[in-house]
Design a protein around this motif. Structure first.
Motif, PDB file in Angstrom:
ATOM      1  N   GLY A 100      -3.629   0.666  -7.221  1.00 26.94           N
ATOM      2  CA  GLY A 100      -2.245   0.774  -7.612  1.00 26.94           C
ATOM      3  C   GLY A 100      -1.541  -0.513  -7.183  1.00 26.94           C
ATOM      4  O   GLY A 100      -0.610  -1.189  -7.892  1.00 26.94           O
ATOM      5  N   SER A 114       2.095   1.674  -3.366  1.00 33.58           N
ATOM      6  CA  SER A 114       1.132   2.379  -4.361  1.00 33.58           C
ATOM      7  C   SER A 114       0.871   3.832  -3.934  1.00 33.58           C
ATOM      8  O   SER A 114       0.581   4.510  -4.952  1.00 33.58           O
ATOM      9  N   TYR A 115       0.945   4.400  -2.748  1.00 33.69           N
ATOM     10  CA  TYR A 115       0.777   5.893  -2.545  1.00 33.69           C
ATOM     11  C   TYR A 115       1.920   6.621  -3.218  1.00 33.69           C
ATOM     12  O   TYR A 115       1.903   7.627  -3.748  1.00 33.69           O
ATOM     13  N   LEU A 116       3.218   5.757  -3.064  1.00 28.57           N
ATOM     14  CA  LEU A 116       4.102   6.370  -3.581  1.00 28.57           C
ATOM     15  C   LEU A 116       4.081   6.487  -5.112  1.00 28.57           C
ATOM     16  O   LEU A 116       4.629   7.532  -5.771  1.00 28.57           O
ATOM     17  N   LEU A 157      -5.033   6.664  -7.974  1.00 27.53           N
ATOM     18  CA  LEU A 157      -4.107   5.850  -7.165  1.00 27.53           C
ATOM     19  C   LEU A 157      -4.044   6.187  -5.607  1.00 27.53           C
ATOM     20  O   LEU A 157      -4.074   5.425  -4.801  1.00 27.53           O
ATOM     21  N   LEU A 158      -3.905   7.585  -5.521  1.00 27.96           N
ATOM     22  CA  LEU A 158      -4.138   8.063  -4.154  1.00 27.96           C
ATOM     23  C   LEU A 158      -5.330   7.860  -3.315  1.00 27.96           C
ATOM     24  O   LEU A 158      -5.346   7.507  -2.286  1.00 27.96           O
ATOM     25  N   ASN A 208      -7.399   5.319  -4.055  1.00 33.07           N
ATOM     26  CA  ASN A 208      -7.651   3.965  -3.891  1.00 33.07           C
ATOM     27  C   ASN A 208      -6.519   2.965  -4.133  1.00 33.07           C
ATOM     28  O   ASN A 208      -6.177   2.878  -5.235  1.00 33.07           O
ATOM     29  N   PRO A 209      -5.510   3.141  -3.249  1.00 39.30           N
ATOM     30  CA  PRO A 209      -4.325   2.502  -3.307  1.00 39.30           C
ATOM     31  C   PRO A 209      -4.423   1.036  -3.748  1.00 39.30           C
ATOM     32  O   PRO A 209      -3.357   0.262  -4.283  1.00 39.30           O
ATOM     33  N   ILE A 265       0.756  -1.430   0.235  1.00 42.34           N
ATOM     34  CA  ILE A 265       0.103  -0.001   0.131  1.00 42.34           C
ATOM     35  C   ILE A 265       0.875   1.217  -0.116  1.00 42.34           C
ATOM     36  O   ILE A 265       0.467   2.440  -0.803  1.00 42.34           O
ATOM     37  N   GLY A 266       1.878   1.101   0.766  1.00 42.56           N
ATOM     38  CA  GLY A 266       3.039   2.277   1.018  1.00 42.56           C
ATOM     39  C   GLY A 266       3.527   2.730  -0.575  1.00 42.56           C
ATOM     40  O   GLY A 266       3.616   3.657  -0.895  1.00 42.56           O
ATOM     41  N   GLY A 304       1.438   6.863  -6.831  1.00 43.12           N
ATOM     42  CA  GLY A 304       0.340   7.684  -7.184  1.00 43.12           C
ATOM     43  C   GLY A 304       1.131   9.165  -6.916  1.00 43.12           C
ATOM     44  O   GLY A 304       0.733  10.009  -7.787  1.00 43.12           O
ATOM     45  N   GLY A 305       1.918   9.401  -5.978  1.00 43.41           N
ATOM     46  CA  GLY A 305       2.413  10.517  -5.968  1.00 43.41           C
ATOM     47  C   GLY A 305       3.304  11.182  -6.959  1.00 43.41           C
ATOM     48  O   GLY A 305       3.351  11.850  -7.379  1.00 43.41           O
TER      49      GLY A 305
END
Length: 201
Positions: A99, A48-50, A92-93, A95-96, A45-46, A52-53
């Motif tokens: 991602g 995926s956030y990365l 993506l941010l 809904n991680p 999940i982390g 998205g960013g």
């Protein structure tokens, strides 16, 4: 003292200063790898956030670049591309899990392609020594990719985080070993030898 001895002493001193850096980086990588292995879903999940960013930042940069273009056709096309990037990054941010699924698919594709490349490399090296190791490694990669694909999408919950954690852990252990080896080698080289000791007249 000769120039060769002076250069060896300088190199040894530099190596002794750098081994702590290798050791520290190796410990950090090992700890991150252990955490990722123990919590692969959170790691995924982390990541995926990365992702998205990064995509969102790329979209904003593309939008700024589109506004600077003087021709209206180029502005429209670059603007549309920037909007796609921005929307993808926001999705993506928001809904991680999306991602994470995308990262898992990319991981499966990467492992499968690397397996094919390793097998082809091994067959091209035949009958050289250890050519079969490349073929075996490629076959294992293809088997892993097949298992991840068969278990998809449930494998998305752990595959990315686990493999990233294993990679970080092995990299950290390698850096730690390199740090200690650098210290040992530098210590041996910096020790006085019969050629460097001053001779009595």
């Amino acid at each position: 003292m000769s120039s060769r001895t002076s250069s060896l002493s300088t190199a040894s001193a530099e190596a002794l200063r750098n081994w702590r850096y290798l050791l520290g980086v190796g410990i950090v990588f090992s700890l991150l790898g252990a955490v990722a292995i123990l919590a692969p879903f959170v790691t995924g999940i982390g990541l995926s956030y990365l992702l998205g960013g990064v995509v969102l930042a790329g979209g904003v940069a593309a939008l700024v670049q589109a506004l600077r273009v003087r021709t209206w056709r180029a502005t429209i096309w670059q603007g549309l591309l920037a909007v796609v990037y921005v929307v993808a990054g926001v999705m993506l941010l928001a809904n991680p899990l999306v991602g994470l699924v995308a990262l898992t698919l990319l991981l499966v594709a990467y492992i499968a392609v690397s397996g094919v490349v390793e097998i082809a490399m091994g067959l091209r090296l035949r009958p050289a020594a250890r050519w079969s190791w490349f073929v075996a490694s490629g076959a294992l990669s293809l088997a892993l990719a097949a298992l991840l694909w068969i278990g998809f999408p449930s494998t998305a919950a752990w595959a990315v985080g686990l493999l990233v954690g294993v990679h970080f852990l092995t990299t950290g252990v390698a850096l730690i070993a390199a740090g200690y080896e650098t210290r040992r080698t530098a210590g041996v080289e910096s020790a006085p030898t019969a050629d460097t000791e001053p001779r009595s007249g």
